[in-house]
Write an enzyme that holds these catalytic residues in place. Structure first.
Site: not given
Ligand code: NAD
Ligand code: UDP
Length: 344
Positions: A16, A18, A41, A62, A105, A151, A192
Protein backbone atom coordinates in the site's frame (compact mmCIF):
# COMPACT_ATOMS: atom_id res chain seq x y z
CA UNK A 1 21.31 -23.52 12.59
CA UNK A 2 22.51 -20.64 10.37
CA UNK A 3 23.30 -17.48 12.35
CA UNK A 4 20.96 -14.63 11.39
CA UNK A 5 22.61 -11.27 10.88
CA UNK A 6 19.50 -9.36 9.75
CA UNK A 7 16.23 -8.67 11.51
CA UNK A 8 13.29 -10.29 9.76
CA UNK A 9 10.33 -7.91 9.61
CA UNK A 10 6.80 -8.70 8.44
CA UNK A 11 4.89 -5.76 6.94
CA UNK A 12 1.19 -6.54 6.46
CA UNK A 13 -0.23 -4.06 3.94
CA UNK A 14 3.28 -3.55 2.56
CA UNK A 15 2.11 -2.99 -1.03
CA UNK A 16 0.00 0.00 0.00
CA UNK A 17 0.87 3.68 0.15
CA UNK A 18 2.36 3.77 3.68
CA UNK A 19 3.45 0.12 3.68
CA UNK A 20 5.59 0.34 0.54
CA UNK A 21 7.50 3.36 1.91
CA UNK A 22 8.02 1.43 5.14
CA UNK A 23 9.38 -1.60 3.21
CA UNK A 24 11.82 0.72 1.39
CA UNK A 25 13.12 2.21 4.65
CA UNK A 26 13.41 -1.14 6.45
CA UNK A 27 15.35 -2.67 3.53
CA UNK A 28 17.59 0.39 3.25
CA UNK A 29 18.43 -0.06 6.95
CA UNK A 30 19.67 -3.61 6.23
CA UNK A 31 16.66 -5.68 7.32
CA UNK A 32 14.89 -8.58 5.67
CA UNK A 33 11.27 -7.74 4.79
CA UNK A 34 8.32 -10.10 4.35
CA UNK A 35 5.49 -8.16 2.74
CA UNK A 36 2.03 -9.71 3.18
CA UNK A 37 -0.71 -8.00 1.17
CA UNK A 38 -3.94 -9.03 -0.57
CA UNK A 39 -3.53 -6.18 -3.12
CA UNK A 40 -7.06 -5.04 -2.27
CA UNK A 41 -6.13 -1.35 -2.38
CA UNK A 42 -2.36 -1.60 -2.77
CA UNK A 43 -0.53 -1.86 -6.06
CA UNK A 44 2.19 -4.22 -7.31
CA UNK A 45 3.81 -1.10 -8.84
CA UNK A 46 4.57 0.18 -5.33
CA UNK A 47 6.87 -2.77 -4.64
CA UNK A 48 8.06 -3.45 -8.19
CA UNK A 49 11.54 -1.98 -7.58
CA UNK A 50 11.96 -4.34 -4.58
CA UNK A 51 11.11 -7.57 -6.33
CA UNK A 52 14.75 -8.39 -7.24
CA UNK A 53 16.05 -7.62 -3.75
CA UNK A 54 17.04 -10.98 -2.16
CA UNK A 55 15.98 -9.62 1.26
CA UNK A 56 12.43 -8.89 0.08
CA UNK A 57 9.66 -11.48 -0.04
CA UNK A 58 6.13 -10.78 -1.23
CA UNK A 59 3.25 -13.01 -0.16
CA UNK A 60 -0.17 -12.28 -1.66
CA UNK A 61 -2.51 -13.11 1.22
CA UNK A 62 -5.60 -11.81 3.02
CA UNK A 63 -4.88 -11.43 6.77
CA UNK A 64 -8.46 -12.46 7.60
CA UNK A 65 -6.81 -15.89 7.37
CA UNK A 66 -3.68 -16.35 9.49
CA UNK A 67 -0.55 -16.30 7.31
CA UNK A 68 2.00 -19.08 7.74
CA UNK A 69 5.56 -17.83 7.76
CA UNK A 70 8.17 -20.56 7.60
CA UNK A 71 11.04 -18.50 8.97
CA UNK A 72 11.74 -16.45 12.12
CA UNK A 73 9.98 -13.09 12.45
CA UNK A 74 11.36 -10.40 14.79
CA UNK A 75 8.86 -7.59 14.20
CA UNK A 76 5.35 -7.30 12.74
CA UNK A 77 3.91 -4.04 11.42
CA UNK A 78 0.16 -4.33 10.77
CA UNK A 79 -0.82 -1.75 8.16
CA UNK A 80 -3.25 -3.99 6.27
CA UNK A 81 -6.61 -2.22 5.94
CA UNK A 82 -8.17 0.01 3.30
CA UNK A 83 -7.77 3.59 4.53
CA UNK A 84 -9.71 5.82 2.16
CA UNK A 85 -13.42 6.31 3.03
CA UNK A 86 -14.76 5.19 -0.40
CA UNK A 87 -12.51 2.10 -0.33
CA UNK A 88 -13.22 1.05 3.27
CA UNK A 89 -16.95 1.59 2.79
CA UNK A 90 -17.04 -0.48 -0.44
CA UNK A 91 -17.05 -3.75 1.54
CA UNK A 92 -17.62 -2.63 5.15
CA UNK A 93 -17.89 -6.12 6.63
CA UNK A 94 -14.56 -7.13 5.13
CA UNK A 95 -13.04 -3.88 6.45
CA UNK A 96 -14.26 -4.66 9.97
CA UNK A 97 -13.04 -8.27 9.72
CA UNK A 98 -9.64 -7.11 8.44
CA UNK A 99 -9.17 -4.99 11.56
CA UNK A 100 -10.60 -7.49 14.05
CA UNK A 101 -9.89 -11.02 12.72
CA UNK A 102 -6.84 -9.83 10.77
CA UNK A 103 -5.23 -8.09 13.75
CA UNK A 104 -6.07 -11.09 15.96
CA UNK A 105 -4.36 -13.41 13.45
CA UNK A 106 -1.23 -11.27 13.25
CA UNK A 107 -1.05 -10.93 17.05
CA UNK A 108 -1.12 -14.74 17.29
CA UNK A 109 1.62 -14.95 14.68
CA UNK A 110 3.70 -12.38 16.62
CA UNK A 111 3.17 -14.32 19.84
CA UNK A 112 4.33 -17.59 18.24
CA UNK A 113 7.47 -15.89 16.86
CA UNK A 114 8.15 -13.75 19.94
CA UNK A 115 7.97 -10.71 17.65
CA UNK A 116 7.34 -7.09 18.62
CA UNK A 117 4.06 -5.85 17.09
CA UNK A 118 3.02 -2.42 15.83
CA UNK A 119 -0.63 -1.72 14.98
CA UNK A 120 -1.49 1.11 12.56
CA UNK A 121 -4.51 2.69 14.21
CA UNK A 122 -6.00 6.01 13.21
CA UNK A 123 -7.18 9.46 14.27
CA UNK A 124 -10.63 8.10 13.27
CA UNK A 125 -10.82 6.44 16.70
CA UNK A 126 -11.63 9.99 17.94
CA UNK A 127 -14.58 10.15 15.50
CA UNK A 128 -16.02 13.67 15.13
CA UNK A 129 -14.06 14.96 18.14
CA UNK A 130 -15.52 17.19 20.83
CA UNK A 131 -12.02 17.91 22.19
CA UNK A 132 -9.47 19.82 20.18
CA UNK A 133 -6.63 19.14 19.57
CA UNK A 134 -6.93 15.41 20.16
CA UNK A 135 -4.81 13.92 22.95
CA UNK A 136 -4.43 10.17 23.33
CA UNK A 137 -6.42 10.12 26.57
CA UNK A 138 -9.54 11.44 24.78
CA UNK A 139 -12.00 8.53 24.35
CA UNK A 140 -13.55 9.85 21.17
CA UNK A 141 -16.98 10.52 19.69
CA UNK A 142 -17.74 7.77 17.18
CA UNK A 143 -21.07 6.85 15.61
CA UNK A 144 -20.99 3.07 15.99
CA UNK A 145 -23.85 2.49 13.51
CA UNK A 146 -22.88 4.88 10.67
CA UNK A 147 -21.09 4.21 7.37
CA UNK A 148 -17.66 5.02 8.87
CA UNK A 149 -18.13 2.58 11.77
CA UNK A 150 -16.64 -0.38 9.88
CA UNK A 151 -13.32 1.49 9.90
CA UNK A 152 -13.50 3.49 13.17
CA UNK A 153 -14.92 0.70 15.32
CA UNK A 154 -12.77 -1.94 13.62
CA UNK A 155 -9.67 0.06 14.50
CA UNK A 156 -10.91 0.64 18.06
CA UNK A 157 -11.46 -3.11 18.49
CA UNK A 158 -7.99 -3.78 17.04
CA UNK A 159 -6.50 -1.41 19.63
CA UNK A 160 -8.32 -3.30 22.40
CA UNK A 161 -6.91 -6.61 21.09
CA UNK A 162 -3.39 -5.16 21.14
CA UNK A 163 -3.62 -3.80 24.70
CA UNK A 164 -5.24 -7.01 25.97
CA UNK A 165 -2.47 -9.07 24.35
CA UNK A 166 0.11 -6.78 25.95
CA UNK A 167 -1.50 -6.90 29.42
CA UNK A 168 -1.78 -10.69 29.21
CA UNK A 169 1.96 -10.84 28.51
CA UNK A 170 1.44 -12.47 25.10
CA UNK A 171 2.84 -9.80 22.76
CA UNK A 172 4.90 -6.62 23.06
CA UNK A 173 2.29 -4.63 21.13
CA UNK A 174 2.50 -0.92 20.30
CA UNK A 175 -0.29 1.22 18.82
CA UNK A 176 0.13 4.29 16.63
CA UNK A 177 -2.78 6.61 15.81
CA UNK A 178 -1.98 7.99 12.38
CA UNK A 179 -3.42 11.36 11.30
CA UNK A 180 -3.99 12.17 7.61
CA UNK A 181 -0.79 11.29 5.77
CA UNK A 182 -0.07 11.99 2.11
CA UNK A 183 2.66 11.63 -0.47
CA UNK A 184 3.79 9.76 -3.58
CA UNK A 185 2.20 6.34 -4.28
CA UNK A 186 -1.32 7.21 -3.17
CA UNK A 187 -3.57 5.72 -5.85
CA UNK A 188 -4.90 8.38 -8.28
CA UNK A 189 -8.44 6.99 -7.66
CA UNK A 190 -7.88 6.67 -3.89
CA UNK A 191 -10.59 9.21 -3.06
CA UNK A 192 -8.75 10.96 -0.23
CA UNK A 193 -8.42 14.72 -0.30
CA UNK A 194 -4.78 15.26 -1.28
CA UNK A 195 -4.77 12.72 -4.12
CA UNK A 196 -8.19 13.90 -5.35
CA UNK A 197 -7.24 17.60 -5.41
CA UNK A 198 -3.82 17.05 -6.99
CA UNK A 199 -5.17 14.72 -9.68
CA UNK A 200 -8.14 17.02 -10.39
CA UNK A 201 -5.87 20.07 -10.70
CA UNK A 202 -3.42 18.24 -12.96
CA UNK A 203 -6.30 17.15 -15.21
CA UNK A 204 -7.86 20.63 -15.26
CA UNK A 205 -11.02 19.30 -13.57
CA UNK A 206 -12.86 21.15 -10.78
CA UNK A 207 -11.66 20.41 -7.24
CA UNK A 208 -14.49 18.71 -5.33
CA UNK A 209 -15.08 20.42 -1.98
CA UNK A 210 -17.36 18.35 0.23
CA UNK A 211 -19.70 20.57 2.26
CA UNK A 212 -18.67 24.20 2.79
CA UNK A 213 -14.96 23.31 3.04
CA UNK A 214 -14.60 24.80 6.54
CA UNK A 215 -13.79 21.38 8.07
CA UNK A 216 -10.13 20.95 9.00
CA UNK A 217 -7.46 18.28 8.76
CA UNK A 218 -3.76 18.11 9.66
CA UNK A 219 -1.55 16.70 6.92
CA UNK A 220 1.63 14.74 7.59
CA UNK A 221 4.17 13.96 4.86
CA UNK A 222 4.97 10.28 4.38
CA UNK A 223 8.69 10.44 5.30
CA UNK A 224 7.87 11.95 8.69
CA UNK A 225 5.32 9.22 9.40
CA UNK A 226 7.74 6.42 8.43
CA UNK A 227 10.36 7.85 10.78
CA UNK A 228 7.81 7.87 13.62
CA UNK A 229 6.61 4.30 12.94
CA UNK A 230 10.16 2.91 13.07
CA UNK A 231 10.93 4.85 16.24
CA UNK A 232 7.81 3.52 17.98
CA UNK A 233 8.58 -0.07 16.96
CA UNK A 234 12.13 0.20 18.32
CA UNK A 235 11.71 2.36 21.42
CA UNK A 236 13.02 0.35 24.39
CA UNK A 237 10.30 1.24 26.88
CA UNK A 238 6.83 0.15 25.74
CA UNK A 239 4.64 2.68 27.51
CA UNK A 240 1.60 0.45 26.66
CA UNK A 241 -0.21 3.59 25.54
CA UNK A 242 -1.33 4.67 22.05
CA UNK A 243 0.80 7.34 20.35
CA UNK A 244 -0.50 10.03 17.97
CA UNK A 245 1.65 10.61 14.88
CA UNK A 246 0.70 13.52 12.67
CA UNK A 247 1.56 17.07 11.72
CA UNK A 248 -0.17 19.58 14.03
CA UNK A 249 -0.50 22.19 11.23
CA UNK A 250 -4.26 22.51 10.74
CA UNK A 251 -5.86 23.55 7.43
CA UNK A 252 -9.41 23.88 6.19
CA UNK A 253 -10.35 21.92 3.09
CA UNK A 254 -10.74 25.27 1.27
CA UNK A 255 -7.24 26.36 2.31
CA UNK A 256 -5.79 23.11 0.97
CA UNK A 257 -7.64 23.57 -2.34
CA UNK A 258 -6.34 27.14 -2.66
CA UNK A 259 -2.79 26.04 -1.92
CA UNK A 260 -2.89 23.30 -4.56
CA UNK A 261 -4.40 25.67 -7.12
CA UNK A 262 -1.50 28.06 -6.45
CA UNK A 263 1.06 25.32 -6.92
CA UNK A 264 -0.26 23.77 -10.15
CA UNK A 265 -0.76 25.84 -13.31
CA UNK A 266 -4.32 24.75 -14.15
CA UNK A 267 -7.69 25.95 -15.41
CA UNK A 268 -9.40 24.13 -12.50
CA UNK A 269 -11.92 25.87 -10.26
CA UNK A 270 -13.76 24.42 -7.24
CA UNK A 271 -17.21 22.87 -7.00
CA UNK A 272 -19.11 21.91 -3.86
CA UNK A 273 -20.54 18.43 -3.26
CA UNK A 274 -22.53 17.10 -0.30
CA UNK A 275 -20.62 16.48 2.92
CA UNK A 276 -20.34 12.71 3.57
CA UNK A 277 -22.24 11.36 6.60
CA UNK A 278 -20.35 11.70 9.91
CA UNK A 279 -17.45 13.59 8.27
CA UNK A 280 -15.39 14.92 11.22
CA UNK A 281 -15.44 18.73 11.50
CA UNK A 282 -12.02 19.32 13.06
CA UNK A 283 -8.89 17.25 13.45
CA UNK A 284 -5.46 18.08 14.84
CA UNK A 285 -3.10 15.85 16.78
CA UNK A 286 -1.56 16.70 20.13
CA UNK A 287 1.88 15.13 19.63
CA UNK A 288 3.34 15.76 23.10
CA UNK A 289 3.56 12.02 23.79
CA UNK A 290 5.45 11.29 20.55
CA UNK A 291 7.81 14.17 21.26
CA UNK A 292 8.55 12.92 24.75
CA UNK A 293 8.61 9.14 24.15
CA UNK A 294 10.12 9.01 20.65
CA UNK A 295 11.89 12.37 20.36
CA UNK A 296 9.81 12.70 17.17
CA UNK A 297 8.16 15.59 15.45
CA UNK A 298 7.39 16.18 11.77
CA UNK A 299 9.96 18.07 9.71
CA UNK A 300 8.35 18.48 6.27
CA UNK A 301 6.08 21.53 5.88
CA UNK A 302 2.88 21.05 3.88
CA UNK A 303 4.05 23.13 0.93
CA UNK A 304 7.21 21.06 0.56
CA UNK A 305 5.41 17.72 0.89
CA UNK A 306 2.81 18.84 -1.63
CA UNK A 307 5.53 19.81 -4.11
CA UNK A 308 6.97 16.25 -3.95
CA UNK A 309 3.49 14.77 -4.22
CA UNK A 310 2.52 16.94 -7.19
CA UNK A 311 5.76 16.07 -9.01
CA UNK A 312 5.10 12.36 -8.48
CA UNK A 313 1.46 12.46 -9.63
CA UNK A 314 2.43 14.62 -12.58
CA UNK A 315 4.99 12.03 -13.75
CA UNK A 316 2.68 9.08 -13.01
CA UNK A 317 -0.32 10.52 -14.87
CA UNK A 318 1.86 11.56 -17.80
CA UNK A 319 3.18 7.99 -18.09
CA UNK A 320 -0.40 6.76 -18.36
CA UNK A 321 -1.52 9.41 -20.86
CA UNK A 322 -2.08 8.42 -24.51
CA UNK A 323 0.25 11.22 -25.65
CA UNK A 324 3.11 9.77 -23.65
CA UNK A 325 2.36 6.27 -24.89
CA UNK A 326 2.64 7.52 -28.48
CA UNK A 327 6.11 8.83 -27.58
CA UNK A 328 5.19 12.53 -27.73
CA UNK A 329 7.15 14.96 -25.58
CA UNK A 330 5.58 15.58 -22.19
CA UNK A 331 5.26 19.19 -21.00
CA UNK A 332 6.97 19.64 -17.63
CA UNK A 333 4.79 21.17 -14.91
CA UNK A 334 6.15 24.26 -13.26
CA UNK A 335 6.28 23.77 -9.49
CA UNK A 336 8.17 26.97 -8.73
CA UNK A 337 4.94 28.49 -7.42
CA UNK A 338 5.25 26.10 -4.45
CA UNK A 339 7.94 28.27 -3.01
CA UNK A 340 5.63 31.25 -2.74
CA UNK A 341 2.94 29.53 -0.69
CA UNK A 342 3.50 29.71 3.07
CA UNK A 343 4.33 26.64 5.21
CA UNK A 344 2.77 26.06 8.60
P1 NAD B 1 -3.55 1.71 1.53
O1 NAD B 1 -4.93 1.35 1.14
O2 NAD B 1 -2.66 2.30 0.49
O3 NAD B 1 -2.78 0.45 2.12
C1 NAD B 1 -3.42 -0.61 2.79
C2 NAD B 1 -2.81 -1.90 2.27
O4 NAD B 1 -3.43 -3.00 2.98
C3 NAD B 1 -3.08 -2.15 0.79
O5 NAD B 1 -1.90 -2.54 0.13
C4 NAD B 1 -4.13 -3.26 0.77
O6 NAD B 1 -4.07 -4.06 -0.39
C5 NAD B 1 -3.80 -4.01 2.04
N1 NAD B 1 -4.93 -4.75 2.61
C6 NAD B 1 -6.17 -4.29 2.87
N2 NAD B 1 -6.93 -5.25 3.43
C7 NAD B 1 -6.14 -6.35 3.53
C8 NAD B 1 -6.33 -7.67 4.02
N3 NAD B 1 -7.50 -8.06 4.53
N4 NAD B 1 -5.29 -8.53 3.97
C9 NAD B 1 -4.08 -8.17 3.45
N5 NAD B 1 -3.85 -6.93 2.96
C10 NAD B 1 -4.86 -6.02 3.00
O7 NAD B 1 -3.67 2.68 2.79
P2 NAD B 1 -2.53 3.47 3.57
O8 NAD B 1 -2.85 4.90 3.53
O9 NAD B 1 -1.21 3.00 3.14
O10 NAD B 1 -2.82 2.98 5.07
C11 NAD B 1 -2.01 2.00 5.69
C12 NAD B 1 -2.48 1.80 7.13
O11 NAD B 1 -2.36 3.00 7.87
C13 NAD B 1 -3.95 1.36 7.23
O12 NAD B 1 -4.08 0.41 8.25
C14 NAD B 1 -4.66 2.63 7.63
O13 NAD B 1 -5.83 2.38 8.38
C15 NAD B 1 -3.59 3.35 8.45
N6 NAD B 1 -3.82 4.79 8.42
C16 NAD B 1 -3.43 5.53 7.32
C17 NAD B 1 -3.69 6.88 7.30
C18 NAD B 1 -3.27 7.73 6.14
O14 NAD B 1 -3.54 8.94 6.15
N7 NAD B 1 -2.59 7.23 5.14
C19 NAD B 1 -4.33 7.50 8.38
C20 NAD B 1 -4.72 6.72 9.46
C21 NAD B 1 -4.44 5.37 9.48
N1 UDP C 1 -12.78 15.92 0.98
C1 UDP C 1 -13.19 16.87 0.06
N2 UDP C 1 -13.06 16.56 -1.26
C2 UDP C 1 -12.54 15.39 -1.71
C3 UDP C 1 -12.10 14.44 -0.76
C4 UDP C 1 -12.25 14.72 0.59
O1 UDP C 1 -13.67 17.94 0.42
O2 UDP C 1 -12.45 15.21 -2.94
C5 UDP C 1 -12.88 16.26 2.43
C6 UDP C 1 -13.62 15.21 3.26
O3 UDP C 1 -15.02 15.49 3.27
C7 UDP C 1 -12.98 15.42 4.62
C8 UDP C 1 -11.54 15.83 4.29
O4 UDP C 1 -11.57 16.26 2.95
O5 UDP C 1 -13.61 16.47 5.31
C9 UDP C 1 -10.55 14.69 4.42
O6 UDP C 1 -11.07 13.59 3.71
P1 UDP C 1 -10.22 12.26 3.45
O7 UDP C 1 -11.13 11.30 2.75
O8 UDP C 1 -8.92 12.58 2.83
O9 UDP C 1 -9.86 11.71 4.91
P2 UDP C 1 -10.68 11.57 6.27
O10 UDP C 1 -12.07 12.07 6.11
O11 UDP C 1 -10.64 10.11 6.54
O12 UDP C 1 -9.92 12.40 7.22
Amino acid sequence: MRHRTKKSILVAGGAGFVGSHLCDSLLAAGNRVICVDSLLTGSPNNILPLRNNPDFIFIEHDICKEPEIGEPVDQVYNLACPASPPFYQADPIHTMMTSVAGTGNLLRLAERHGATFLQASTSEVYGDPEEHPQREDYWGHVNCTGPRACYDEGKRAAEALCFDSFRAGHVDARVVRIFNTYGPRMQPNDGRIVSNFVVQALRGEPLTIYGNGEQTRSFCYISDLIDGLIRLMNVQRNASLPVNLGNPGEFTVLELAEMILTMIPTRSTVIHKPLPTDDPQRRRPDISRAKQLLRWEPKVPLVEGLAHTIAWFSATLAEKSPAHKKGRRRLPLDHSACLTAGAR
